[in-house]
Design a protein around this motif. Structure first.
Motif, short mmCIF file in Angstrom:
data_model
loop_
_atom_site.label_atom_id
_atom_site.label_comp_id
_atom_site.label_asym_id
_atom_site.label_seq_id
_atom_site.Cartn_x
_atom_site.Cartn_y
_atom_site.Cartn_z
N VAL A 10 0.87 -1.17 0.00
CA VAL A 10 0.00 0.00 0.00
C VAL A 10 0.91 1.23 0.00
O VAL A 10 1.79 1.35 0.85
N CYS B 288 -7.87 -2.51 0.11
CA CYS B 288 -7.01 -3.65 -0.23
C CYS B 288 -7.76 -4.70 -1.04
O CYS B 288 -7.17 -5.38 -1.89
N VAL C 152 -2.78 0.27 -4.30
CA VAL C 152 -2.74 -1.00 -3.57
C VAL C 152 -2.33 -2.09 -4.55
O VAL C 152 -3.00 -2.29 -5.56
#
Length: 230
Positions: free
Chosen positions: A5, A48, A59
């Motif tokens: 991330v 996510c 992500v």
């Protein structure tokens, strides 16, 4: 790495829930994320999963940018690469445990024989009864073990768990926490656990806090003398 991330930002109205979130999770590693209600922990997990599109940043799950995939490509990558465990399990109570687990395999295009064989193997390994009971009649701890089996059925590289012990009594909480934190080494996957429970968070190899829209190491935020460690 199974999850990266980078510079993640997400705004709801005038509030910037995620300001600049960075996170790397590798295969075999466990990470816990804590923080007050409403701080954005579940939003981060949804980013996510590719269910929430961030305003900025990216992500990457198993080499694929989740925020750049859409439609069937996103659905296929999520099913193949990510397993999700929710607080309430999100199971179908009228189905048998075996069916609840196998259906995840069927949705990922496994053959019926493979999906049910894989489900039976996992439930046996996790000591969940597979005959004579609907999922709704199981104990809370048993239902969460079914949820973990369902998350594992497609052999994902990343497991995400959102308050997985929040609805359990103390004994079931310990059993489910033991199970979850054994997964990275046993299955060679990455694990991210969002939890309010400091004891559950403390089991992770890395402990993080989501505060003011950013992730920081938990020990830098906790008051001195608490004895907490990451």
């Amino acid at each position: 790495m199974v999850l990266k991330v980078s510079g993640l930002r997400y705004r709801v109205g005038n509030r910037e829930v995620l300001k600049s979130v960075d996170l790397v999770v590798r295969s075999g590693q466990s990470v816990s994320i804590s923080g007050p209600s409403g701080c954005g922990k579940s939003t981060l997990l949804m980013c996510c999963l590719g269910l929430v599109k961030p305003d900025a940043g990216g992500v990457v799950v198993c080499g694929q940018r989740m925020d750049q995939l859409s439609g069937r490509r996103l659905l296929r990558h999520r099913r193949e690469s990510v397993g999700m465990v929710f607080q309430a399990g999100e199971l179908l109570p009228e189905l048998a445990p075996l069916e609840n687990v196998a259906i995840a395999g069927l949705l990922a295009s496994m053959s019926r024989a493979e999906a049910f064989a894989r489900a039976e193997e996992l439930l046996a390994e996790l000591a969940v009864p597979t005959k004579g009971a609907d999922t709704g009649s199981l104990s809370g701890g048993e239902r969460q073990r079914v949820a973990v089996a369902r998350a594992l059925v497609n052999r994902p590289s990343l497991i995400l768990a959102d308050e997985p012990t929040g609805a359990l009594d103390s004994a079931a909480r310990e059993t489910v926490a033991d199970l979850l934190y054994a997964l990275p080494e046993r299955w060679q996957c990455g694990l991210v656990v969002v939890t309010h429970d400091p004891d559950v968070a403390a089991r992770a190899q890395r402990r993080l806090l989501l505060t003011d829209g950013c992730l920081i190491p938990a020990r830098t935020f906790e008051p001195a003398g608490t004895g907490a460690s990451s």
